[in-house]
Motif scaffolding. Structure first.
Motif, mmCIF file in Angstrom:
data_model
loop_
_atom_site.group_PDB
_atom_site.id
_atom_site.type_symbol
_atom_site.label_atom_id
_atom_site.label_comp_id
_atom_site.label_asym_id
_atom_site.label_seq_id
_atom_site.Cartn_x
_atom_site.Cartn_y
_atom_site.Cartn_z
ATOM 1 N N GLY A 131 0.636 -1.325 0.035
ATOM 2 C CA GLY A 131 0.117 0.040 -0.060
ATOM 3 C C GLY A 131 0.640 1.281 0.112
ATOM 4 N N SER A 132 0.355 2.445 -0.286
ATOM 5 C CA SER A 132 0.566 3.480 -0.383
ATOM 6 C C SER A 132 0.264 4.761 0.738
ATOM 7 C CB SER A 132 0.706 4.256 -1.785
ATOM 8 O OG SER A 132 1.352 5.542 -1.760
ATOM 9 N N GLU A 133 1.018 5.306 1.314
ATOM 10 C CA GLU A 133 0.422 6.095 2.438
ATOM 11 C C GLU A 133 0.408 7.710 1.814
ATOM 12 O OE1 GLU A 133 3.436 6.513 5.428
ATOM 13 O OE2 GLU A 133 2.461 4.914 6.604
ATOM 14 N N ARG A 134 0.885 7.881 0.617
ATOM 15 C CA ARG A 134 0.533 9.094 0.166
ATOM 16 C C ARG A 134 -0.547 9.675 -0.560
ATOM 17 N NH1 ARG A 134 6.942 10.464 -2.028
ATOM 18 N NH2 ARG A 134 7.898 9.967 -0.062
ATOM 19 N N ARG A 135 -1.059 8.495 -1.215
ATOM 20 C CA ARG A 135 -2.355 8.718 -2.170
ATOM 21 C C ARG A 135 -3.663 8.130 -1.730
ATOM 22 N NH1 ARG A 135 -2.078 6.308 -6.442
ATOM 23 N NH2 ARG A 135 -0.611 4.466 -5.980
ATOM 24 N N ILE A 136 -3.776 8.232 -0.493
ATOM 25 C CA ILE A 136 -5.084 7.726 0.337
ATOM 26 C C ILE A 136 -6.233 8.768 -0.160
ATOM 27 C CG2 ILE A 136 -6.298 7.662 2.273
ATOM 28 C CD1 ILE A 136 -3.638 6.524 3.615
ATOM 29 N N LYS A 137 -7.315 8.355 -0.427
ATOM 30 C CA LYS A 137 -8.424 9.082 -0.912
ATOM 31 C C LYS A 137 -9.717 8.837 0.301
ATOM 32 C CE LYS A 137 -7.456 8.865 -5.799
ATOM 33 N NZ LYS A 137 -7.833 8.543 -7.187
ATOM 34 N N VAL A 138 -10.330 9.776 0.535
ATOM 35 C CA VAL A 138 -11.465 9.832 1.296
ATOM 36 C C VAL A 138 -12.625 10.239 0.513
ATOM 37 C CG1 VAL A 138 -12.513 10.624 3.383
ATOM 38 C CG2 VAL A 138 -9.982 10.112 3.406
ATOM 39 N N LEU A 139 -13.504 9.156 0.472
ATOM 40 C CA LEU A 139 -14.830 9.408 -0.040
ATOM 41 C C LEU A 139 -16.010 10.058 0.803
ATOM 42 C CD1 LEU A 139 -13.320 7.680 -2.156
ATOM 43 C CD2 LEU A 139 -15.457 6.835 -2.959
ATOM 44 N N LYS A 140 -16.626 11.198 0.667
ATOM 45 C CA LYS A 140 -17.664 11.868 1.608
ATOM 46 C C LYS A 140 -18.689 11.839 0.640
ATOM 47 C CE LYS A 140 -15.062 14.173 5.159
ATOM 48 N NZ LYS A 140 -15.731 13.402 6.248
ATOM 49 N N THR A 141 -20.043 11.614 1.109
ATOM 50 C CA THR A 141 -21.301 11.676 0.254
ATOM 51 C C THR A 141 -22.218 12.851 1.142
ATOM 52 O OG1 THR A 141 -20.916 9.239 -0.501
ATOM 53 C CG2 THR A 141 -23.286 10.622 -0.692
ATOM 54 N N ASP A 142 -22.664 13.705 0.481
ATOM 55 C CA ASP A 142 -23.670 14.412 0.850
ATOM 56 C C ASP A 142 -24.900 14.225 1.128
ATOM 57 O OD1 ASP A 142 -21.571 16.533 1.217
ATOM 58 O OD2 ASP A 142 -22.173 17.524 -0.778
ATOM 59 N N PRO A 143 -25.768 14.825 1.737
ATOM 60 C CA PRO A 143 -27.172 14.359 2.034
ATOM 61 C C PRO A 143 -27.994 14.103 0.543
ATOM 62 C CG PRO A 143 -26.823 15.830 3.410
ATOM 63 C CD PRO A 143 -25.648 15.654 2.674
ATOM 64 N N ASP A 144 -27.485 15.010 -0.154
ATOM 65 C CA ASP A 144 -28.344 15.104 -1.748
ATOM 66 C C ASP A 144 -27.840 14.018 -2.722
ATOM 67 O OD1 ASP A 144 -25.783 16.059 -2.176
ATOM 68 O OD2 ASP A 144 -26.493 17.924 -2.997
ATOM 69 N N GLY A 145 -26.581 13.252 -2.090
ATOM 70 C CA GLY A 145 -26.044 12.076 -2.938
ATOM 71 C C GLY A 145 -24.469 12.348 -3.597
ATOM 72 N N THR A 146 -24.621 13.908 -3.502
ATOM 73 C CA THR A 146 -22.941 14.304 -4.222
ATOM 74 C C THR A 146 -21.842 13.573 -3.302
ATOM 75 O OG1 THR A 146 -24.169 16.043 -4.894
ATOM 76 C CG2 THR A 146 -21.852 16.229 -4.754
#
Length: 311
Positions: free
Chosen positions: A262-277
Motif C-alpha cells: 500500500g501507499s501512504e501518500r495517495r489515500i482517498k476519502v470519499l464523502k457523500t452529501d445528503p443529496d447524494g453528491t
C-alpha cells in the motif's frame, strides 16, 4: 466407718459426674466453655447464633416513601392493614391516625402504633410490621445495559453492583459519561456524572454508593459506520462510537494498517452529501505522521481507500 471410707463415698459421685460430662461433651450434647451467649447479650429469640440479621428485621430496615407495609395487631384482625407509605412519608391507620413512617425502622413503627393503641383501645397490643414491597429502595437502570429495569437494593450497593443487576453494560454502545440522577430530601434532583472509562478501569472513586430511588442512565452512543478498503491488512466496515473522534489515521490503524503493497501518500476519502453528491479528498498520511498535515476527521459512512504503491 473409717475416714478413708467416708472420703471414698464423698468423692465417688463427683468423679462419676465428671465422667458423664466429659462423655457428653465428646458426643456434642453439651457446649464447650464460652459456647453460650452471655445473658442479655445473645441474639433475638429464634435467631441462629452468628447468623446475619434477615432483611427487614427490627432495627435493620429503614422505611421509606412508597414502601408497602403489612401491619398486624395480634388477635385484632380489624386493625390489621396493608398500607403504602405516601409521598409525604405518612401512613394512616384506624384508631391510630396519621404516622410519619418515612425514616422509621420497623421496630420504631411497631412501638409507635402500640403506644397509640394502649391502653385506650388495647391492653398490651402486640404489633408487627412486615415490609411487603421495598419500593423506596429500588433503583432504575436504563440506557446501554442488557436488561434495563428497576431493582431492589436493600443494604449498601455500589454503582457497579447496580449495573450488574441490569446484566451489565453493552460496551460497544455505551457513551462516555454515566449519569446518576438522585432525588434530594428537600425536593428536586441532582445529577452525578461518572466516567464510564474510569468505572470500567476499576477506579474506586468512580464506583460511587447508590441510594434507593436513584436513576442510573448509561447513555447510548450513536455509532458511525466507517468503510476502509484497498491495501490494508483487514479491510471492512467498522462501527465506531460518535463520542470517539475517528480520523483517517485511526481508521487505517483499526483496519490493521497499510500492508506491504500500500501507499501512504495517495489515500482517498470519499464523502457523500445528503443529496447524494460524492466528494473525493486526497490525504497524504505520511505528512500527517510527520505533523505537516492535520489528520482529517471522518463522518458517518465515509469511505477510506488505500491504493497500492506504484513501483
Amino acid at each position: 466407718m473409717t475416714m478413708k471410707t467416708i472420703l471414698r463415698w464423698t468423692f465417688l459421685p463427683v468423679l462419676m459426674l465428671s465422667f458423664v460430662a466429659q462423655a457428653a461433651l465428646a458426643a456434642g450434647a453439651l457446649p464447650e466453655t464460652g459456647a453460650f451467649p452471655e445473658v442479655g447479650r445473645g441474639p433475638e429469640a429464634g435467631a441462629a447464633v452468628g447468623a446475619p440479621p434477615a432483611v427487614g428485621m427490627p432495627g435493620d430496615y429503614v422505611i421509606g416513601k412508597q414502601d408497602l407495609l403489612q401491619i398486624s395487631v395480634f388477635d385484632l384482625d380489624a386493625l390489621s392493614q396493608l398500607v403504602r407509605v405516601q409521598d409525604d412519608g405518612t401512613i394512616s391507620l384506624p384508631l391510630v391516625g396519621d404516622i410519619r413512617a418515612d425514616g422509621m425502622t420497623r421496630s420504631d413503627l411497631e412501638k409507635t402504633i402500640a403506644h397509640r393503641l394502649s391502653p385506650k383501645y388495647v391492653l398490651d397490643p402486640q404489633v408487627s410490621v412486615f415490609v411487603k414491597s421495598f419500593e423506596s429502595k429500588k433503583v432504575t437502570v436504563i440506557g446501554a445495559v442488557r436488561a434495563p429495569g428497576s431493582f431492589e437494593v436493600i443494604g449498601s450497593r455500589s454503582l457497579l453492583e447496580a449495573i450488574s443487576m441490569a446484566a451489565g453494560t453493552i460496551k460497544e454502545q455505551a457513551g462516555k459519561t454515566i449519569q446518576v440522577i438522585r432525588h434530594l430530601p428537600e425536593g428536586g434532583t441532582r445529577s452525578i456524572p461518572v466516567s464510564f472509562d474510569a468505572l470500567e478501569a476499576g477506579d474506586a472513586t468512580a464506583n460511587i454508593p447508590i441510594q434507593g430511588g436513584d436513576i442510573i442512565q448509561v447513555p447510548v452512543d450513536d455509532l458511525l459506520y466507517i468503510y476502509v478498503n484497498g491495501a490494508v491488512r483487514a479491510p471492512g466496515v467498522f462501527r465506531i462510537k460518535r463520542s470517539d473522534p475517528v480520523t483517517v489515521l485511526r481508521a487505517v490503524t483499526i483496519a490493521g494498517g497499510i500492508n506491504e503493497r500500500g501507499s501512504e501518500r495517495r489515500i482517498k476519502v470519499l464523502k457523500t452529501d445528503p443529496d447524494g453528491t460524492t466528494h473525493v479528498i486526497a490525504v497524504d498520511l505520511r505528512k500527517v505522521k510527520q505533523g505537516k498535515d492535520s489528520d482529517m476527521a471522518l463522518s458517518d459512512n465515509d469511505v477510506v481507500v488505500v491504493p497500492e504503491a506504484r513501483f
